[in-house]
Design a protein around this motif. Structure first.
Motif, PDB file in Angstrom:
ATOM      1  N   UNK A   1       0.815  -1.228   0.000  1.00  0.00           N
ATOM      2  CA  UNK A   1       0.000   0.000   0.000  1.00  0.00           C
ATOM      3  C   UNK A   1       0.845   1.273   0.000  1.00  0.00           C
ATOM      4  N   UNK A   2       2.064   1.203   0.597  1.00  0.00           N
ATOM      5  CA  UNK A   2       2.879   2.422   0.640  1.00  0.00           C
ATOM      6  C   UNK A   2       3.305   2.843  -0.770  1.00  0.00           C
ATOM      7  N   UNK A   3       3.390   1.860  -1.685  1.00  0.00           N
ATOM      8  CA  UNK A   3       3.765   2.197  -3.062  1.00  0.00           C
ATOM      9  C   UNK A   3       2.676   3.026  -3.740  1.00  0.00           C
ATOM     10  N   UNK A   4       1.428   2.742  -3.402  1.00  0.00           N
ATOM     11  CA  UNK A   4       0.322   3.529  -3.963  1.00  0.00           C
ATOM     12  C   UNK A   4       0.415   4.976  -3.476  1.00  0.00           C
TER      13      UNK A   4
ATOM     14  N   UNK B   1       1.161   8.368  -5.655  1.00  0.00           N
ATOM     15  CA  UNK B   1       0.272   9.536  -5.613  1.00  0.00           C
ATOM     16  C   UNK B   1       1.065  10.813  -5.352  1.00  0.00           C
ATOM     17  N   UNK B   2       2.037  10.721  -4.439  1.00  0.00           N
ATOM     18  CA  UNK B   2       2.873  11.891  -4.116  1.00  0.00           C
ATOM     19  C   UNK B   2       3.698  12.302  -5.337  1.00  0.00           C
ATOM     20  N   UNK B   3       4.306  11.328  -5.994  1.00  0.00           N
ATOM     21  CA  UNK B   3       5.133  11.615  -7.184  1.00  0.00           C
ATOM     22  C   UNK B   3       4.273  12.262  -8.268  1.00  0.00           C
ATOM     23  N   UNK B   4       3.094  11.737  -8.477  1.00  0.00           N
ATOM     24  CA  UNK B   4       2.189  12.298  -9.491  1.00  0.00           C
ATOM     25  C   UNK B   4       1.840  13.745  -9.158  1.00  0.00           C
TER      26      UNK B   4
END
Lengths: 105, 166
Positions: free
Chosen positions: A36-39, A43-46
């Motif tokens: 889940x941390x990858x999601x 989102x932060x990178x986007x």
């Protein structure tokens, strides 16, 4: 006796069910679930990419104006700007209260 | 138990699982197919986990039963309710294979029919049935005994009707 009748009933039922078309067993496709941390990271990178893009677009507009117009008002009254003040040497300088000392003499 | 083992077990029990799903879904094939698909999905996604406290088949049947109950509630289908005109009708030939098994079972109270199906059709012990249905062993015995008596009466009645109709 009772049990025999019941058993015969269910034997008959099973026999009739042999004609049923059983849908084939479909093997489930493996779905790899990311942690889940990858999601959250995605989102932060986007969001960062979007912010950087918007900022860059804004700065480009500011840096590249279509035309620069400089208005010069030639008949404007002269103002006493610092540029008009003539520089005086130390020997030429007279004190504005010099006359007071002269009177005393 | 890893995914491959789980898949093998499910493949081995697939036929029984489908038949049980169908019986839980009022013999509706489409609904049974959907329910079984949902059950497999639940298992592979880890929403239903086999804790090895009972046999695999017992546990699977329990998951199927509860998924079917939920699906029937959602689709407002009438589970185990006999349909008008769907009851055991006198057949032209009173041979056993022409008996309307489904209609006869639907005349029994829901729990009795379930207990009898699990015991006689799927060959489960009363202990396993109590696990599948999540009811006490004593209650299972009561449903079992009453169900057998009622079904016997219905079978005899149907046979008399069949003979009378000839």
């Amino acid at each position: 006796m009772e049990e025999d009748k019941i058993e015969a009933f269910f034997r008959g039922m099973k026999k009739s069910d042999e004609q049923l078309v059983i849908p084939p067993f479909v093997k489930q496709k493996k779905t790899r679930r990311l942690p889940s941390f990858l999601y959250a990271a995605a989102a932060v990178v986007t969001a960062l990419v979007v912010v950087v893009y918007l900022v860059r677009q804004g700065s480009v507009e500011r840096v590249q104006p279509g035309e620069v117009i400089i208005l010069v008002y030639q008949d404007a009254p002269r103002t006493h700007s610092l540029m008009d003040v003539q520089e005086q040497s130390l020997s030429d300088w007279e004190s504005p209260t010099d006359y007071l000392s002269e009177d005393l003499e | 138990m890893d995914r491959r083992q789980l898949e093998e077990l499910l493949e081995d029990t697939h036929r029984d699982a489908y038949l049980w799903a169908r019986q839980c879904c009022n013999y509706n094939d489409d609904l049974a197919r959907d329910v079984l698909q949902m059950v497999y999905l639940k298992i592979f996604e880890g929403r239903a986990r086999f804790n090895e406290r009972s046999g695999f088949r017992t546990w699977l049947f329990s998951v199927i039963r509860y998924t079917a109950i939920d699906s029937l509630k959602q689709s407002n289908a009438r589970a185990h309710a006999p349909l008008e005109g769907d009851l055991a009708m006198p057949a032209d030939d009173p041979a056993e294979e022409d008996m309307d098994y489904k209609a006869l079972l639907q005349q029994l109270p829901e729990k009795q029919a379930e207990v009898l199906l699990l015991a006689f059709y799927h060959g489960m012990t009363l202990e396993a049935i109590s696990t599948v249905m999540e009811i006490g062993l004593g209650t299972v015995r009561t449903h079992y005994d009453r169900g057998k008596k009622q079904l016997k009466t219905l079978i005899e009645k149907t046979k008399i009707q069949n003979h009378g109709g000839r």
